[in-house]
Motif scaffolding. Structure first.
Motif, PDB file in Angstrom:
ATOM      1  N   ASP A  87       0.832  -1.205   0.000  1.00 22.92           N
ATOM      2  CA  ASP A  87       0.000   0.000   0.000  1.00 22.92           C
ATOM      3  C   ASP A  87       0.865   1.253   0.000  1.00 22.92           C
ATOM      4  OD1 ASP A  87      -2.213  -1.549  -0.018  1.00 22.92           O
ATOM      5  OD2 ASP A  87      -2.624  -1.394   2.134  1.00 22.92           O
ATOM      6  N   ILE A 111       2.352   1.676  -3.455  1.00 23.75           N
ATOM      7  CA  ILE A 111       1.334   2.167  -4.406  1.00 23.75           C
ATOM      8  C   ILE A 111       1.183   3.671  -4.268  1.00 23.75           C
ATOM      9  CG2 ILE A 111      -1.135   2.144  -4.935  1.00 23.75           C
ATOM     10  CD1 ILE A 111      -1.088  -0.879  -4.181  1.00 23.75           C
ATOM     11  N   GLU A 130       2.210   6.735  -6.862  1.00 24.40           N
ATOM     12  CA  GLU A 130       1.199   7.716  -7.260  1.00 24.40           C
ATOM     13  C   GLU A 130       1.701   9.128  -6.994  1.00 24.40           C
ATOM     14  OE1 GLU A 130      -3.547   8.659  -6.550  1.00 24.40           O
ATOM     15  OE2 GLU A 130      -2.514   7.178  -5.304  1.00 24.40           O
ATOM     16  N   ASN A 140       1.930  -7.387  -7.930  1.00 17.22           N
ATOM     17  CA  ASN A 140       0.715  -6.636  -7.636  1.00 17.22           C
ATOM     18  C   ASN A 140       0.397  -5.738  -8.840  1.00 17.22           C
ATOM     19  OD1 ASN A 140      -1.053  -4.466  -6.711  1.00 17.22           O
ATOM     20  ND2 ASN A 140      -0.742  -5.319  -4.654  1.00 17.22           N
ATOM     21  N   LYS A 141      -0.783  -5.931  -9.412  1.00 20.57           N
ATOM     22  CA  LYS A 141      -1.164  -5.176 -10.609  1.00 20.57           C
ATOM     23  C   LYS A 141      -1.208  -3.680 -10.352  1.00 20.57           C
ATOM     24  CE  LYS A 141      -3.782  -8.674 -13.141  1.00 20.57           C
ATOM     25  NZ  LYS A 141      -5.065  -8.995 -13.791  1.00 20.57           N
ATOM     26  N   LEU A 142      -1.688  -3.300  -9.158  1.00 15.62           N
ATOM     27  CA  LEU A 142      -1.805  -1.879  -8.854  1.00 15.62           C
ATOM     28  C   LEU A 142      -0.427  -1.241  -8.701  1.00 15.62           C
ATOM     29  CD1 LEU A 142      -3.946   0.244  -8.532  1.00 15.62           C
ATOM     30  CD2 LEU A 142      -4.031  -0.239  -6.063  1.00 15.62           C
ATOM     31  N   ARG A 154       0.892  -0.896 -12.169  1.00 12.07           N
ATOM     32  CA  ARG A 154       0.161   0.178 -12.860  1.00 12.07           C
ATOM     33  C   ARG A 154       0.730   1.548 -12.477  1.00 12.07           C
ATOM     34  NH1 ARG A 154      -4.428   3.363 -11.835  1.00 12.07           N
ATOM     35  NH2 ARG A 154      -5.859   3.576 -13.602  1.00 12.07           N
ATOM     36  N   ASN A 155       0.837   1.807 -11.158  1.00 12.18           N
ATOM     37  CA  ASN A 155       1.316   3.119 -10.711  1.00 12.18           C
ATOM     38  C   ASN A 155       2.802   3.321 -11.019  1.00 12.18           C
ATOM     39  OD1 ASN A 155      -1.256   3.412  -9.779  1.00 12.18           O
ATOM     40  ND2 ASN A 155      -0.747   3.784  -7.637  1.00 12.18           N
ATOM     41  N   ASP A 168      -3.052  -4.544 -18.111  1.00  8.31           N
ATOM     42  CA  ASP A 168      -3.937  -3.397 -17.910  1.00  8.31           C
ATOM     43  C   ASP A 168      -3.692  -2.342 -19.002  1.00  8.31           C
ATOM     44  OD1 ASP A 168      -5.741  -2.038 -15.659  1.00  8.31           O
ATOM     45  OD2 ASP A 168      -4.352  -0.540 -16.456  1.00  8.31           O
TER      46      ASP A 168
END
Length: 780
Positions: free
Chosen positions: A40, A43, A47, A80-82, A85-86, A122
């Protein structure tokens, strides 16, 4: 005291510790959090970096210096995809910066980027992974890495993505892969284009032109850029044509309402039209009609690109006629009046190609009023426009009617300024145009009045072969008039041409022709330089013999020579007017020569003249044959030759020889030649006249060179053919041609024989040109 019992341990708490929310106030802290084991936190750190990097290049460089790249390159492969992604979002935004790109090149990140282009990934990952590749693929090393790691197939697949940003980034990456930038790297670029086609990249590329996204100007433009590069090779074009790709591209020219996209599409077509095979295909698809329709579009960029396409297609012969038949030439001519310099340049290029070797198109441009505007564009326009305008006018000037109209609008004066240009193609096309225009006396006189001869002669100093050859061509045309020939000689044209013709690298048939043309109208200089005047060279009043001049040295004019003080050098012999010849002839007592010379018609051939004719001596030929009377050379009976004119010619020649000999001191025996006082006589004349220039009519003791010159003058006056050849040590002689035939034969052939006339020792004798007697006459 009893034994102590051990206390039982407390039951452990089953509840976990709550994660603390982390808020970072500094980029350095955020970069450190990228290495956190807490997903977390990672991520949120990615971001935050993404948001921070978006604010400008300074932030991107700051993150680079803080070491953000290393962790981000690792996180794009996170499970972890997230996180992935970030991390991709942060890395993609940072990769736009030049310093970041340099750092990424060293980190071998390209295989990881390509690995994440699979369709299962994604869409956001696709967007920023392709953004990274688009930035990196500008560099050739990265370009090779992308290709070697099979980056093309997934990029082609992503052309069909539902996300326009993914499409755009993929297109940009592909464009960089197939773009030709350096000749040394052409082979690799060709391999990329070949692979792109073999992997089926063209159909999705064409589909993008029909996309329904509301904001597609960038997407369509990118698709066209890629397509333009793929259409560089004729083989690819043929394959695309078989799949209907060319037809779809041509249809797209008129369906798009965005001027930028139309411009790009036309430029793409222009790229295709660079080879003969491709132009043939486009002609079969009626491209000319589409281009003419596009000429009505008001947007300048579209019109400019369309004119460029017309110029390219006009290299195809059938297309030239097609543009005219469809009424396209007036539409093109309208572009000449545009305020846009780029459109005017493209228009003149199109008209230049349309009118090249096509008199029908040249006439169509003239009827549309194009010649007037083209003349105006010769002044104050950019170099390319001037070059194209002059080329077009030169093409049009080959039509006599059009040429006269071009001249009437001041084209000669307008072309003088471009002659001073330093641009190669301005000079090449301007001289070509002038060569086409100055083919009559008045046009040449206008060029002289406009001051165009001096800059034209200066072009002979050019070391560019095209400029030099065209300058020689124009000078050759201008030399058709004595006034312009003399003026060019004043500017040093002959000396420059001599220098050129002595150079192995610079001389050409045109430079030699230009020099001979100038000499033909300046026989005094011709004789000084070459020592030879041909049968066709007619001496007129004002001719002067200044002796043999060294090659490369400028020969002074008679006026310049007249201003020199009397010196010890050989005198300059000048030819006077006919009245002075008459006085000399009368003084010689040979009045019959005057009668023949100045009557020229209805000559009375008395028996006395015929006796003189048949006493004409001919020396033996080299084969030892005995002397032959002149009657051998009379026309064979039955021939249609005018016997009266033939006999008159020989009478005139013979009497001319006698006249020259008598006037110049009579016959001089070979063994008494050293006693002949010709040098003293000429020195006395110089003293009497107070000049280095002596009129030939004043000479009473003439040597070989003086007698040969006088005979040439008299022969030219009578219309008889004679040469004048200079030898060494003041020797000179005349050659004539005598046509002989076999009196016993009725054949119709007549062979010319070359003879040298003896004017010095046995005046009237004809010496066979190759005989020992002739050689003895020519040399000491």
């Amino acid at each position: 005291m009893g034994k102590k019992v051990k206390k039982e341990s407390e039951t452990p708490c089953k509840e976990t510790f709550e994660a603390l929310p982390v808020e970072s106030k500094t980029p350095a802290t955020t970069v450190l959090l990228l290495s956190s084991p807490e997903e977390d936190i990672v991520i949120k750190a990615c971001e935050a970096i993404h948001i921070f990097a978006e604010k400008g290049d300074e932030n991107k460089v700051s993150l680079l210096e803080l070491g953000a790249l290393g962790p981000l390159c690792q996180l794009i492969a996170h499970n972890n995809k997230l996180v992935r992604r970030n991390a991709f979002m942060a890395l993609g935004i940072m990769a736009i910066n030049g310093d970041v790109k340099k750092a990424l090149k060293k980190m071998d990140v390209i295989p990881q980027l390509i690995d994440k282009l699979s369709l299962e990934e994604d869409t956001v990952v696709h967007e920023f992974a392709t953004l990274c590749l688009a930035s990196l693929s500008v560099d050739f090393v990265c370009k090779v890495q992308i290709f070697d790691n099979n980056g093309l197939p997934p990029l082609i697949e992503l052309l069909s993505s539902q996300d326009p940003d993914v499409k755009k980034n993929s297109l940009e990456s592909i464009f960089n892969l197939v773009q030709v930038r350096e000749v040394a790297k052409y082979i690799f670029d060709y391999q990329c284009r070949l692979a792109f086609h073999e992997l089926g990249g063209i159909p999705p590329l064409l589909e993008l032109l029909n996309s329904d996204f509301p904001d597609l100007s960038d997407l369509h433009a990118e698709a066209l850029r890629v397509l333009a590069n793929c259409l560089r090779d004729s083989e690819r074009v043929q394959l695309i044509h078989k799949d209907g790709g060319l037809k779809r591209l041509i249809d797209f020219l008129l369906t798009s309402n965005v001027s930028e996209i139309q411009t790009g599409a036309v430029q793409c077509i222009t790229r295709v039209a660079q080879s003969y095979e491709n132009r043939k295909l486009l002609h079969e698809l009626n491209l000319e009609k589409t281009l003419i329709e596009l000429m009505s579009v008001s947007e300048i960029g579209v019109k400019t690109a369309t004119c460029q396409a017309v110029a390219a297609m006009s290299l195809h012969l059938a297309s030239k006629d097609c543009f005219r038949d469809l009424g396209g030439i007036p539409a093109v001519v309208q572009g000449l009046s545009s305020e846009s310099p780029k459109l005017r340049e493209a228009t003149t290029q199109a008209l230049s190609n349309l009118t090249y070797n096509n008199h029908h198109n040249a006439l169509a441009v003239y009827k549309a009023g194009g010649h007037e505007i083209l003349i105006q564009l010769l002044r104050g326009s950019c170099s390319r426009t001037v070059a194209n305008a002059s080329a077009t006018l030169g093409n049009m000037a080959r039509q006599e009617v059009v040429r006269c109209r071009i001249l009437s609008h001041g084209a000669i004066h307008a072309l003088v300024e471009p002659l001073n240009s330093t641009d190669k193609w301005v000079l090449v096309n301007t001289t070509q145009c002038l060569a086409a225009l100055v083919c009559d006396t008045e046009a040449r006189a206008e060029l002289l009045r406009a001051g165009g001869l001096h800059p034209l002669v200066n072009l002979l100093q050019s070391h560019d072969k095209d400029v030099l050859n065209n300058a020689c061509l124009t000078i050759n045309v201008c030399a058709s008039d004595e006034a312009t020939a003399v003026e060019m000689c004043k500017f040093g044209a002959l000396e420059l041409l001599q220098e050129i013709n002595q150079s192995v690298n610079r001389r050409s048939s045109l430079s030699q022709l230009a020099m001979m043309s100038l000499l033909d109208f300046n026989l005094s200089v011709k004789y000084s330089l070459t020592g030879h005047l041909a049968f066709s060279d007619i001496i007129n009043d004002g001719f002067y013999d200044a002796g043999k001049f060294p090659t490369g040295q400028r020969i002074l004019t008679l006026e310049e020579l007249s201003r020199q003080p009397v010196n010890q050098h050989r005198p300059i012999i000048v030819v006077n007017t006919a009245s002075e010849y008459e006085a000399n002839i009368a003084a010689s007592g040979l009045k019959i020569w005057a009668k023949i010379t100045y009557t020229k018609h209805k000559i009375d051939l008395s028996s006395e003249l015929l006796m003189l004719l048949f006493s004409f001596k001919v020396t033996p030929n080299s084969d030892g044959n005995t002397q032959k009377g002149v009657n051998h050379y009379l026309p064979v009976p039955g021939h249609k030759t005018n016997t009266s004119a033939f006999v008159t010619c020989f009478v005139s020649m013979y009497l001319g020889v006698r006249l020259v000999s008598e006037v110049m001191g009579g016959a001089v025996k070979m063994e008494k030649l050293h006693e002949f006082p010709w040098v003293l006589h000429l020195s006395e004349l110089k003293f009497q006249l107070h000049s280095n220039i002596i009129p030939i009519g004043s000479i009473r003791r003439g040597f070989y060179c003086h007698r040969a010159l006088l005979f040439k003058c008299l022969a030219d006056c009578m219309g008889m053919s004679s040469t004048l050849v200079r030898g060494e040590y003041n020797r000179a002689w005349n050659e004539i041609l005598v046509f002989s035939g076999n009196p016993s034969s009725h054949g119709h052939s007549s062979q010319p024989c070359r003879f040298i006339i003896d004017l010095m020792h046995q005046p009237g004798s004809l010496l066979g040109a190759t005989t020992p007697a002739a050689v003895q006459y020519q040399t000491i």
